[in-house]
Design a protein around this motif. Sequence first.
Motif, mmCIF file in Angstrom:
data_model
loop_
_atom_site.group_PDB
_atom_site.id
_atom_site.type_symbol
_atom_site.label_atom_id
_atom_site.label_comp_id
_atom_site.label_asym_id
_atom_site.label_seq_id
_atom_site.Cartn_x
_atom_site.Cartn_y
_atom_site.Cartn_z
ATOM 1 N N GLY A 107 51.089 -49.768 -12.931
ATOM 2 C CA GLY A 107 52.131 -49.889 -13.954
ATOM 3 C C GLY A 107 53.333 -48.998 -13.704
ATOM 4 N N GLY A 108 54.468 -49.386 -14.294
ATOM 5 C CA GLY A 108 55.692 -48.588 -14.236
ATOM 6 C C GLY A 108 56.148 -48.314 -12.820
ATOM 7 N N LEU A 109 56.636 -47.088 -12.600
ATOM 8 C CA LEU A 109 57.095 -46.702 -11.273
ATOM 9 C C LEU A 109 55.968 -46.708 -10.242
ATOM 10 N N MET A 110 54.727 -46.597 -10.708
ATOM 11 C CA MET A 110 53.588 -46.516 -9.782
ATOM 12 C C MET A 110 53.238 -47.874 -9.177
ATOM 13 N N GLY A 111 53.634 -48.951 -9.825
ATOM 14 C CA GLY A 111 53.506 -50.279 -9.256
ATOM 15 C C GLY A 111 52.081 -50.798 -9.149
ATOM 16 N N HIS A 112 51.840 -51.573 -8.089
ATOM 17 C CA HIS A 112 50.521 -52.153 -7.841
ATOM 18 C C HIS A 112 50.278 -52.136 -6.345
ATOM 19 N N ALA A 113 49.010 -52.179 -5.940
ATOM 20 C CA ALA A 113 48.721 -52.020 -4.522
ATOM 21 C C ALA A 113 47.578 -52.915 -4.092
ATOM 22 N N PRO A 114 47.727 -53.560 -2.935
ATOM 23 C CA PRO A 114 46.580 -54.266 -2.354
ATOM 24 C C PRO A 114 45.604 -53.229 -1.799
ATOM 25 N N ILE A 115 44.322 -53.486 -1.940
ATOM 26 C CA ILE A 115 43.324 -52.574 -1.400
ATOM 27 C C ILE A 115 43.139 -52.895 0.079
ATOM 28 N N ILE A 116 43.428 -51.906 0.917
ATOM 29 C CA ILE A 116 43.438 -52.148 2.361
ATOM 30 C C ILE A 116 42.216 -51.512 3.019
ATOM 31 N N PRO A 117 41.800 -52.056 4.157
ATOM 32 C CA PRO A 117 40.583 -51.541 4.805
ATOM 33 C C PRO A 117 40.780 -50.158 5.402
#
Length: 454
Positions: free
Chosen positions: A419-429
């Motif tokens: 959320g917000g400035l922290m955004g979202h992230a794909p979980i990578i290997p």
Amino acid sequence: MLNIMEVHETNQMIEQERLDVRTITMGISLLDCVAGTVDEVCSNIYRKIVDKAHDLVATGEAIEREYGIPIVNKRITVTPVSLVGAGACRSSEDFVRIAHTLDRAAKEVGVDLIGGYSALVSKAMTPAEERLIRSLPQALSETDIVCSSVNVGSTKTGIDMNSVELLGHIIKDIAYATRDNDSYGCVKFVAFCNAPDDNPFMAGGFHGVTEGDAVINVGVSGPGVVSRALDAAVGRDFEFLCETIKRTAFKITRVGQLVAQEAARRLGVPFGIIDLSLAPTPAQGDSVGEVLEKIGLAQVGAPGTTAALAMLNDQVKKGGIMASSYVGGLSGAFIPVSEDQVMIDAASAGCLTIEKLEAMTCVCSVGLDMIAIPGETSASTISGIIADEAAIGMVNQKTTAVRVIPVYGKGVGESAEFGGLMGHAPIIPVNQTSCEAFVTRGGRIPAPIHSFKN
């Protein structure tokens, strides 16, 4: 002050190119809050923060209105709490009480984040520092806006592998304690090597012991401004490219200098530093990754990415340092995966891997930042990642850091929402080959040969 031409250029950068001042951060010394009991320490801390920072948010908002310059965050940093609470805190739970006090005081004055729930253990941990580190899962899960950092190494001292090994377990515990919110607690924690004393960016901000009683630090941003400027550099050589980036960084930093000096004057607090880092957001067109692709990469992570980032980082510093009397903090270019949509896309496509990100940290502002990894990642693997990154910082005499989020219950291919400035992230290997025998040896990795300077 800005002249009329700079005012016109600044207005264009704000209106069309997403220029903002990412943060006004007030650093506050808590050394005079030391007392014999935890109750007294907490009372002193609350009173000091509210007294010093009660006008910080209102002042930032007034500057925004009068100058038309967006100021995204207002923040506070404090003296590393492991030092402030060392005499009174006899348990981890005592330190947690200080974390709650910081959270309450920061909310009282209305800031977005407060940093400094921190420990500096680059040579070894004191009992108090170990208590603070062991308190992190509870402290970060029970507070909302408290941020924490631990400095585990430096070029002068080497790397304290006891704290590195401990932090692998602590990060896993933080992830579990905040498992209902995609392990968000890990977003508020970073492990450093060569941490600067004057960093206004979270989660690594704290008020260094070399600082005065209070100070105003400003972090500027502006990857969108640099990206737009590079439209004029298509097909041109590196000389033109570098000159374009330098000139743009100069203009961005001038805006930060104006805001910093004005905020310091109004608050009656000395101006500290400008951190001229290019800090992205998830918003379209506000991306360091986009800048790298305009330099000539088909996608971030392609061969040439590290060289492009090195050039960008250097030109940002060269341009910005002429625009301010005091440049400090991290300064350069951030590569946080979750906060940069182009980086997110590259990681999701498999073009940007954790190994490539590690290579890029040799030349970026800070290090492995805001990277979501599988929740099943072992504590020793996380410790190994921290050790690798600390070694890069130690040997290269630069700041490096690790902010990874082992998202509890999720694996590769899934996504974490912050959320917000922290955004979202794909979980990578992550390479799961065991390094446990290495990280559990105990003791300290010695400082490199070139550290022996006096």
